[in-house]
Design a protein around this motif. Structure first.
Motif, short mmCIF file in Angstrom:
data_model
loop_
_atom_site.label_atom_id
_atom_site.label_comp_id
_atom_site.label_asym_id
_atom_site.label_seq_id
_atom_site.Cartn_x
_atom_site.Cartn_y
_atom_site.Cartn_z
N LEU A 198 20.67 31.58 -14.18
CA LEU A 198 20.91 30.16 -14.47
C LEU A 198 20.83 29.32 -13.20
CD1 LEU A 198 23.77 30.58 -17.06
CD2 LEU A 198 21.65 29.32 -17.48
N MET A 257 17.25 28.94 -12.37
CA MET A 257 16.59 27.98 -13.26
C MET A 257 16.89 26.55 -12.83
SD MET A 257 16.67 29.61 -17.08
CE MET A 257 15.46 28.40 -17.66
N MET A 258 18.13 26.27 -12.48
CA MET A 258 18.47 24.92 -12.01
C MET A 258 17.70 24.60 -10.73
SD MET A 258 22.55 24.57 -12.76
CE MET A 258 22.55 22.84 -12.32
N LEU A 301 13.94 24.02 -11.75
CA LEU A 301 13.75 22.76 -12.48
C LEU A 301 13.95 21.55 -11.57
CD1 LEU A 301 15.54 23.59 -15.85
CD2 LEU A 301 13.10 23.68 -15.34
N GLN A 347 13.56 20.43 -25.07
CA GLN A 347 14.99 20.34 -25.39
C GLN A 347 15.36 19.01 -26.03
OE1 GLN A 347 16.95 22.85 -25.32
NE2 GLN A 347 15.57 24.25 -24.24
N THR A 387 11.19 27.06 -22.66
CA THR A 387 12.33 27.23 -21.77
C THR A 387 12.56 28.71 -21.46
OG1 THR A 387 13.38 25.26 -22.75
CG2 THR A 387 14.79 26.73 -21.45
N ALA A 395 12.36 31.19 -17.90
CA ALA A 395 13.32 32.23 -17.50
C ALA A 395 12.61 33.56 -17.29
CB ALA A 395 14.40 32.36 -18.56
N ILE A 432 21.88 31.70 -22.03
CA ILE A 432 21.07 30.94 -21.07
C ILE A 432 20.43 29.72 -21.74
CG2 ILE A 432 18.92 31.03 -19.72
CD1 ILE A 432 19.79 34.02 -19.13
N ILE A 463 21.20 25.78 -20.69
CA ILE A 463 20.11 24.92 -20.20
C ILE A 463 19.91 23.72 -21.12
CG2 ILE A 463 17.62 24.82 -19.80
CD1 ILE A 463 19.20 26.13 -17.55
N HIS A 464 20.07 23.91 -22.42
CA HIS A 464 19.93 22.79 -23.36
C HIS A 464 20.90 21.67 -22.99
CE1 HIS A 464 19.47 20.61 -27.15
NE2 HIS A 464 20.79 20.54 -27.20
N VAL A 468 20.05 20.00 -19.49
CA VAL A 468 18.83 19.19 -19.47
C VAL A 468 18.96 17.91 -20.31
CG1 VAL A 468 16.42 19.15 -20.21
CG2 VAL A 468 17.28 21.09 -18.92
#
Length: 347
Positions: free
Chosen positions: A186, A189-190, A193, A207, A233, A237, A328, A332-333, A336
């Motif tokens: 996670l 991913m941040m 992004l 999303q 998404t 990952a 995850i 993320i949903h 974002v």
């Protein structure tokens, strides 16, 4: 006694190591790791006991069961994010994700949703487990409430339950496995992004489509169907796990004399399995050093389980891989659709 170590890599090596059961390889860890997680973790159990405990985990974490946890998970994630980020201009992504995944692990997997019991888990295992057992016997909690009650209730054919030590060591192993690797992915991913406008734009579009659809329908919580539609998404990952493996190595011990690739591996020799090289092999992945989530959409050639092993493989594949995906995508949903974020100054 110190035994030599053999390093095994590559697709054939993956198949050999990951596809073999305990008759060929036994799981082993360095003594420093065993001091932390104990000697009775899932991977260290005998074959019958391993099947018993692994079976309980797989039953609890199978897709049919996970569907019933989605709305609760969504509620936990939403509340935690709102609480932690409220009135803050910035957050430390790694610390934030560690706290969040820790909260999810204890609430969803262990049924502990209050702060004090979570802290107590590290002070007195015996009292906590005795209370669980008594509540289970008294019919006060349902077998399907959480993973711990499920494990407390299972028996071998001879009605032998999981021992106290097996339960405690498995508990520690589950906490580490479900918390550490997920929080790392996670955080990655941040990071990705925040640094890649094209990737964040596509993830945001996917999303927000789900977010707006739910608003129009009046639904407040994510559903299993919503998670299944987060295809791009999850490909992000997947690509991150290909380039930066969360678990890039593991240890085994030869349970008997073995032969691999023309080489003799004597019984009790250690085997050091490494996953990274194959996932950046240009003969398997086109332009392997380029970050390209679309490679998991319509690959030009099938991606064999022996080529891509973010969750391991074979009989010892990670039991919580499907749960990790649900967790995850849910996190993320919310990150974002509710916030705009970018990478700050690390100084």
């Amino acid at each position: 006694m110190v035994f030599p170590t053999v390093v095994i890599i590559g697709q054939v090596g993956n198949k050999f190591v990951l596809g073999s059961d305990s008759d060929v390889f036994t799981m082993t860890q360095p003594i420093t790791a065993r001091r932390i997680v104990g000697d009775c973790t899932l991977t260290a159990l005998s074959k019958p006991r391993y099947k018993l405990v692994k079976g309980a985990m797989m039953s609890f974490l199978k897709p049919e069961s996970l569907q019933s946890y989605v709305s609760h998970l969504d509620e936990i994630v939403n509340a935690h994010i709102v609480s932690e980020i409220k009135e803050k201009e910035s957050i430390n992504a790694v610390d934030f994700m560690k706290k969040l995944t820790f909260d999810v692990t204890f609430t969803i997997l262990f049924g502990i949703d209050r702060k004090s019991p979570k802290e107590a888990m590290f002070h007195d295992f015996d009292q906590i487990f005795k209370a669980w057992k008594q509540e289970l016997l008294d019919g006060m909690i349902n077998l399907r409430n959480d993973l711990l009650t499920w494990m407390l209730a299972i028996r071998e054919e001879n009605q032998e339950p999981i021992t106290r030590v097996e339960l405690i060591d498995s508990f520690i192993g589950i906490v580490i496995a479900s918390h550490d690797t997920t929080s790392i992915l996670l955080s990655l991913m941040m990071w990705k992004l925040a640094r890649d406008p094209k990737i964040i734009a596509k993830v945001h579009e996917e999303q927000m489509e789900i977010f707006l659809r739910k608003r129009r329908s009046g639904e407040k919580k994510l559903t299993w169907t919503d998670l299944q539609s987060m295809k791009y998404t999850w490909r992000v990952a997947q690509e991150l796990m290909r380039i930066i493996p969360l678990v890039f190595r593991n240890f085994r011990e030869a349970a008997k004399d073995l032969y691999f690739g023309g080489y003799f591996i004597p019984k009790r020799w250690k085997v050091f399995w490494v996953s990274y090289g194959i996932q950046i092999n240009e003969n398997i992945f086109e332009n392997p050093k380029v970050f390209d989530p679309s490679r998991f959409e319509n690959p030009s050639k099938p991606i064999s389980p022996d080529m891509y092993v973010p969750f391991g493989g074979g009989p010892h594949m990670c039991s919580g891989n499907k749960f990790a995906r649900v967790e995850i995508l849910t996190i993320i949903h919310h990150m974002v659709t509710k916030f705009e974020w970018s990478q700050g100054d690390s100084r």
